[in-house]
Design a protein around this motif. Sequence first.
Motif, PDB file in Angstrom:
ATOM      1  N   ALA A 129     -35.318  52.357  -8.585  1.00 53.37           N
ATOM      2  CA  ALA A 129     -34.245  52.600  -7.629  1.00 53.37           C
ATOM      3  C   ALA A 129     -34.482  51.789  -6.360  1.00 53.37           C
ATOM      4  CB  ALA A 129     -34.145  54.089  -7.294  1.00 53.37           C
ATOM      5  N   LEU A 130     -33.394  51.235  -5.839  1.00 51.22           N
ATOM      6  CA  LEU A 130     -33.443  50.466  -4.599  1.00 51.22           C
ATOM      7  C   LEU A 130     -32.161  50.715  -3.814  1.00 51.22           C
ATOM      8  CD1 LEU A 130     -34.789  47.001  -5.851  1.00 51.22           C
ATOM      9  CD2 LEU A 130     -35.996  48.584  -4.324  1.00 51.22           C
ATOM     10  N   SER A 131     -32.298  50.747  -2.494  1.00 46.19           N
ATOM     11  CA  SER A 131     -31.109  50.876  -1.650  1.00 46.19           C
ATOM     12  C   SER A 131     -30.525  49.495  -1.395  1.00 46.19           C
ATOM     13  CB  SER A 131     -31.467  51.540  -0.324  1.00 46.19           C
ATOM     14  OG  SER A 131     -32.298  50.689   0.448  1.00 46.19           O
ATOM     15  N   CYS A 132     -29.311  49.502  -0.890  1.00 45.84           N
ATOM     16  CA  CYS A 132     -28.649  48.231  -0.573  1.00 45.84           C
ATOM     17  C   CYS A 132     -29.458  47.466   0.469  1.00 45.84           C
ATOM     18  CB  CYS A 132     -27.238  48.502  -0.064  1.00 45.84           C
ATOM     19  SG  CYS A 132     -26.342  47.032   0.479  1.00 45.84           S
ATOM     20  N   ALA A 133     -29.983  48.176   1.458  1.00 40.91           N
ATOM     21  CA  ALA A 133     -30.775  47.519   2.494  1.00 40.91           C
ATOM     22  C   ALA A 133     -32.045  46.909   1.904  1.00 40.91           C
ATOM     23  CB  ALA A 133     -31.117  48.510   3.599  1.00 40.91           C
ATOM     24  N   ASP A 134     -32.680  47.615   0.954  1.00 39.82           N
ATOM     25  CA  ASP A 134     -33.893  47.089   0.318  1.00 39.82           C
ATOM     26  C   ASP A 134     -33.591  45.807  -0.455  1.00 39.82           C
ATOM     27  OD1 ASP A 134     -35.290  49.228   1.316  1.00 39.82           O
ATOM     28  OD2 ASP A 134     -35.010  50.450  -0.498  1.00 39.82           O
ATOM     29  N   ASP A 152     -25.603  50.729   3.692  1.00 37.63           N
ATOM     30  CA  ASP A 152     -26.997  50.269   3.623  1.00 37.63           C
ATOM     31  C   ASP A 152     -27.872  51.260   2.866  1.00 37.63           C
ATOM     32  OD1 ASP A 152     -26.375  47.984   4.999  1.00 37.63           O
ATOM     33  OD2 ASP A 152     -27.026  48.738   6.964  1.00 37.63           O
ATOM     34  N   GLY A 153     -27.547  52.541   2.986  1.00 37.30           N
ATOM     35  CA  GLY A 153     -28.374  53.556   2.334  1.00 37.30           C
ATOM     36  C   GLY A 153     -27.978  53.869   0.912  1.00 37.30           C
ATOM     37  N   THR A 154     -26.942  53.255   0.398  1.00 40.65           N
ATOM     38  CA  THR A 154     -26.522  53.514  -0.973  1.00 40.65           C
ATOM     39  C   THR A 154     -27.617  53.065  -1.936  1.00 40.65           C
ATOM     40  OG1 THR A 154     -24.224  53.143  -0.357  1.00 40.65           O
ATOM     41  CG2 THR A 154     -24.740  53.113  -2.700  1.00 40.65           C
ATOM     42  N   VAL A 155     -28.001  53.962  -2.834  1.00 46.93           N
ATOM     43  CA  VAL A 155     -29.116  53.708  -3.751  1.00 46.93           C
ATOM     44  C   VAL A 155     -28.564  53.307  -5.116  1.00 46.93           C
ATOM     45  CG1 VAL A 155     -31.130  54.722  -4.914  1.00 46.93           C
ATOM     46  CG2 VAL A 155     -30.627  55.300  -2.526  1.00 46.93           C
ATOM     47  N   PHE A 156     -29.225  52.359  -5.748  1.00 46.63           N
ATOM     48  CA  PHE A 156     -28.817  51.875  -7.066  1.00 46.63           C
ATOM     49  C   PHE A 156     -29.991  52.003  -8.032  1.00 46.63           C
ATOM     50  CE2 PHE A 156     -26.031  49.851  -4.072  1.00 46.63           C
ATOM     51  CZ  PHE A 156     -24.795  49.860  -4.700  1.00 46.63           C
ATOM     52  N   ARG A 157     -29.653  52.366  -9.279  1.00 50.01           N
ATOM     53  CA  ARG A 157     -30.652  52.500 -10.335  1.00 50.01           C
ATOM     54  C   ARG A 157     -30.241  51.640 -11.529  1.00 50.01           C
ATOM     55  NH1 ARG A 157     -33.923  56.918  -9.390  1.00 50.01           N
ATOM     56  NH2 ARG A 157     -33.169  58.345  -7.762  1.00 50.01           N
ATOM     57  N   PHE A 158     -31.224  51.170 -12.252  1.00 51.60           N
ATOM     58  CA  PHE A 158     -30.949  50.405 -13.464  1.00 51.60           C
ATOM     59  C   PHE A 158     -30.407  51.345 -14.527  1.00 51.60           C
ATOM     60  CE2 PHE A 158     -32.417  48.596 -17.552  1.00 51.60           C
ATOM     61  CZ  PHE A 158     -31.646  47.445 -17.532  1.00 51.60           C
ATOM     62  N   ASN A 159     -29.290  50.994 -15.146  1.00 51.72           N
ATOM     63  CA  ASN A 159     -28.633  51.831 -16.151  1.00 51.72           C
ATOM     64  C   ASN A 159     -29.222  51.513 -17.521  1.00 51.72           C
ATOM     65  OD1 ASN A 159     -26.943  53.444 -17.625  1.00 51.72           O
ATOM     66  ND2 ASN A 159     -25.111  52.163 -17.360  1.00 51.72           N
ATOM     67  N   ALA A 160     -30.320  52.173 -17.855  1.00 55.01           N
ATOM     68  CA  ALA A 160     -30.982  51.908 -19.135  1.00 55.01           C
ATOM     69  C   ALA A 160     -30.134  52.339 -20.319  1.00 55.01           C
ATOM     70  CB  ALA A 160     -32.336  52.625 -19.170  1.00 55.01           C
ATOM     71  N   LYS A 161     -29.178  53.259 -20.088  1.00 54.87           N
ATOM     72  CA  LYS A 161     -28.342  53.766 -21.185  1.00 54.87           C
ATOM     73  C   LYS A 161     -27.078  52.932 -21.389  1.00 54.87           C
ATOM     74  CE  LYS A 161     -29.944  58.533 -20.658  1.00 54.87           C
ATOM     75  NZ  LYS A 161     -29.537  59.949 -20.429  1.00 54.87           N
ATOM     76  N   TYR A 162     -26.991  51.818 -20.715  1.00 63.70           N
ATOM     77  CA  TYR A 162     -25.805  50.953 -20.866  1.00 63.70           C
ATOM     78  C   TYR A 162     -25.657  50.502 -22.320  1.00 63.70           C
ATOM     79  CZ  TYR A 162     -22.993  46.684 -20.658  1.00 63.70           C
ATOM     80  OH  TYR A 162     -22.053  45.714 -20.885  1.00 63.70           O
ATOM     81  N   THR A 163     -24.426  50.550 -22.812  1.00 60.96           N
ATOM     82  CA  THR A 163     -24.155  50.149 -24.195  1.00 60.96           C
ATOM     83  C   THR A 163     -22.998  49.161 -24.225  1.00 60.96           C
ATOM     84  OG1 THR A 163     -22.627  52.002 -24.529  1.00 60.96           O
ATOM     85  CG2 THR A 163     -24.948  52.346 -25.141  1.00 60.96           C
ATOM     86  N   ASN A 164     -23.090  48.267 -25.182  1.00 57.36           N
ATOM     87  CA  ASN A 164     -22.020  47.301 -25.432  1.00 57.36           C
ATOM     88  C   ASN A 164     -22.252  46.712 -26.817  1.00 57.36           C
ATOM     89  OD1 ASN A 164     -20.376  44.795 -25.394  1.00 57.36           O
ATOM     90  ND2 ASN A 164     -20.104  45.298 -23.224  1.00 57.36           N
TER      91      ASN A 164
END
Length: 641
Positions: free
Chosen positions: A464-469, A532-544
């Motif tokens: 997880a990382l924030s937009c500012a990070d 800036d504080g919005t946090v993002f995570r890698f979506n490991a469950k992404y499917t296509n």
Amino acid sequence: MLTVRNIFLYLDRSYVIQTPAVQSIWEMGLSLLRSHICGHAQLEATILEALLGLIERERNGEELHIGLLHGCVRMLVALGLYTQRFEARFLEETAQYYEKEGNSYVAATDVPGFLLHVQQRLSQENERINHYMEQRSRRDVIGTVEQHLLAPHAQSLLDRGLHALIAARRIEDLRRTYSLYTRVNKVDVLLAAFTEDIKACGAKLVNDQENEGELVKNLLLYNEDLAQILSGAFDNNKEFAFKLKTAWEYFLNIRQTRPAELLARFLDGQMRSQKGMSEEDVEAVLDRVMAIFRHLADKDVFEAFYKLGLAKRLLLRKSVSHDLERSMIARLKGECGAGYTNKLEGMFKDIHLSDDFMANYAEHLEANPPPPGAAAAVETRVQVLTTGFWPTQPPVEVNLPPVLRREAERFVEFYMRSFQGRRLAWQHNLGHCVLVARFTAGTKRLEVSQFQAMVLLCFNDTDALSCADIQAATAIEAGEVRRTLQSLSLGKQRVLLRQRPSEESKPAAEGAAAAAGAAAGGGGKASKEILDGTVFRFNAKYTNPKTRIHINTIQLKATVAEANKTNEAVRRDRLHIIDAAVVRIMKTRKTVAHALLMGDVLGQLKFPVTPSQVKARIESLIEREYMARDEEQTSVYNYLA
């Protein structure tokens, strides 16, 4: 008369022939009848009135015995009364008849109907002359009909109906109009009305800012309609073609540089996607665009915006066909000369040189593999561009991930060994990458921009990382970071999950559920704003189901600021061109009068410029001591070597 002549036929053939002073039976009879008619004014008037009345009744559509009319006219001709007594009255009656009919009919019918009626009347008069009138009267009769039935209403007819005929593309009616107006010497009236209508309609199209996006398409259709009218209705008349050209030059340049910009953007769209069109269809569109381009005054503005679009198409590999690109450049070169397309051709040359250089670079990498234990080389493709050919863009300084920084340094080292004395400036905002991403459902290849790749690579070491990070780690401009994160978390391919600051305090399970809901497209109409504080995570469950996935970027639409920036660059270039023209003339002539210098400069410039602008540049050159006013004659300039 015929019976009497037949009875005394032998007398005519024997005695009369041998006696020149004696008239024949036929001539004597005609002489007696002529003297009888001419000696009785009332009888003569009655005969003429009766014959004219029969002709009027026949004009009104009443069926009469044509043989009777023919006989009466032949009698007048034989008696020598046709020209002396009848023809003038007949033409006068014809003029009055058609003048009255024209005044009543023009108010009772529409313009196409009236013109058709005129054509029919002219045809009827021709038939009337063929059936029983004298052939020598044809020109006078037809001229009388034209001058009294059509000519008085020529202007009012155009005022009432020309626009409707052009708008409805009624070629047959317009052809009839042109033909009839030619007969009455009113083509100049038709030409003036046609020109004013084109100017008015064209100006309405160009000034319609609400439908500005459809302006070029509308202009193409309008030009096609006018071309059909010119060829089909006006027989490609040179005067009409010239006036049509001047009308286009008038209304197309009302809004200064905007039509040139829109035309370049339209071509950019055509070159990016054919939308089911064949190359022949696209070639036809290019020809139609060039027909409009010829009328542009601001061709340098078009060139600036077209170069912007061409650069993006070539660098991002978005062009549908390089052959079409070269074909368009060839058209521009043929229209404006080699100097106009020099930079465009240089851009293509750079692409080809880059391809050749990258082939050499690939051979170098193959011959010099990384040492054992070192990181394997990443397949890299670099396009080296000449600064003078391509649109100038401010350099973007970013923190490249180690894998990208290593490849960049390796390429720069090889390039500098090949070309000494050159300087490379990276345009990271135009780069693209293919990333290998491992999801729970399997491994996928993601086609992303360089900025998207830099953001995704940040998640190799953390969940997880924030937009500012992310911004701190990549040094990408704040607005660009937010657009990049939106494309990765809010688009169709959501490889990142967004967690707003207010959700960080929620339990982990609840947060994961919310994130999964966002990945599935839920969340209602959640705001797309990224803080800036919005946090993002890698979506490991992404499917296509696809193995190779393209993730679109969020492109900023062409803004007013961008257009103003390009227009300002064109304005600065124009100042330099004016300066160069003035100096070139002064250097050649050494001493030039003001009026002569102004005329020569305005004649050399190929873009719209006012005398006041030229005067301002002359003053600027005087201040910079390129030239000076003559001490004795202030209206004369001297060149300063």
